[in-house]
Design an enzyme around this catalytic site. Sequence first.
Site, PDB file in Angstrom:
ATOM      1  CB  THR A 210      -0.851  -0.027   1.288  1.00  0.00           C
ATOM      2  OG1 THR A 210      -1.811  -1.054   1.158  1.00  0.00           O
ATOM      3  CG2 THR A 210      -1.539   1.294   1.560  1.00  0.00           C
ATOM      4  CB  VAL A 239     -13.919  -1.417   2.144  1.00  0.00           C
ATOM      5  CG1 VAL A 239     -13.246  -0.072   2.370  1.00  0.00           C
ATOM      6  CG2 VAL A 239     -14.792  -1.360   0.888  1.00  0.00           C
ATOM      7  CG  ASP A 241      -6.061   0.210   6.773  1.00  0.00           C
ATOM      8  OD1 ASP A 241      -6.013  -0.641   5.856  1.00  0.00           O
ATOM      9  OD2 ASP A 241      -5.061   0.785   7.212  1.00  0.00           O
TER      10      ASP A 241
HETATM   11  N1  ASP Z   1      -3.933  -1.741   4.761  1.00  0.00           N
HETATM   12  C1  ASP Z   1      -4.179  -2.358   3.492  1.00  0.00           C
HETATM   13  C2  ASP Z   1      -5.514  -3.043   3.557  1.00  0.00           C
HETATM   14  O1  ASP Z   1      -5.808  -3.703   4.541  1.00  0.00           O
HETATM   15  C3  ASP Z   1      -3.131  -3.321   3.081  1.00  0.00           C
HETATM   16  C4  ASP Z   1      -1.705  -2.847   3.204  1.00  0.00           C
HETATM   17  O2  ASP Z   1      -1.433  -1.850   3.830  1.00  0.00           O
HETATM   18  O3  ASP Z   1      -0.818  -3.456   2.626  1.00  0.00           O
HETATM   19  O4  ASP Z   1      -6.249  -2.969   2.616  1.00  0.00           O
END
Ligand code: ASP
Length: 344
Positions: A210, A239, A241
């Site tokens: 991300t 969905v 965070d």
């Molecule tokens: N936080 C992101 C999610 O849960 C994934 C990530 O940060 O790699 O969609």
Amino acid sequence: MKRILPCFLLITGMACSNSTDKTSSLETTAGPITLVIHGGAGTIKRENMTPEREAAYHAALQQALDSGYTVLERGGKSLDAVIAAIKVMEDSPLFNAGKGAVFNSEGKNELDASIMDGSNLMAGAVAGVTTIKNPITAAYAAMTKSEHVMLIGAGAEKFAREQNLQTVDPSYFFDSLRYKQWIKAKEAETEKDKTAAEIDPYIKDKKFGTVGAVALDKFGNIAAGTSTGGMTNKKYGRVGDAPIIGAGTYADNTSCGVSSTGWGEYFIRLAVAHDIAALKKYSGLSLQQAADSVVMKKVPALGGDGGIIALDRQGNVSMTFNTAGMYRGYIKKRGEGKTFIYKD
Ligand code: ASP
């Protein structure tokens, strides 16, 4: 009092905001400018990397820093710097955002993004979109061109087209490495290949990068943004965070700006980004203490993992994570951008 305030803030090296007109009273001030970015936290270990891949990540992070910093250096807004930095990472297949997004359980790329303006607590987000090339620009449009905070799915895409944002065929998001990772994750799900998850840390982890950025501009305004493809093999419609204001993204000039990465379900339940901002604001903790308290204690205590980047109005930066690594970097002066991958 109004006449004294700007002088006081200039002496302390901080920019300020006038309650009636934020920009005009700030044009004479020139506080510190800072940009911090992440490209995702997770099981990122030296032994699983090649020198070429490492170099490619450092170069992409530097490019994102450079793009955002150029905006700040030219006197631009933190919001624009955040968008510029995130767009670079969305356009790179190295990160799980835009091009390079992971696949969901149906083999589709569903993208989420959010942005927040710390000067006025305005925020925008999109979730579950499949045709918007740069979801961060759609989050910004939701904030500035709609009366809402979050738009999802087909509605968000219709809105993006109305706003003349660049849309693409969903096949644009196809990346063969991500596809292979998804296939492995699917196999690992079945009894057939239980070891795949144990052998390949990327599969075990399900998080692949991300992206996020937090910027402080010369006006003393903080902005934060986050963009992601979510977690690989996530259920259709899931969905995370990243588009949730308070979980994946938060910005408040009176406290700090935060962008999160990690196991989204835990970050939502702990309202991680807002919790860090609230701890800093109400309990008098420093930025780093607030980040440590949430990322190093609360998140693992609940069973989650991940990290955050944050910065405050003094230009203090935190890049805190409880995973093996987090692609990350910050810049405070031209030519002095620093990028990191591992813990050490
Ligand atoms: N936080 C992101 C999610 O849960 C994934 C990530 O940060 O790699 O969609």
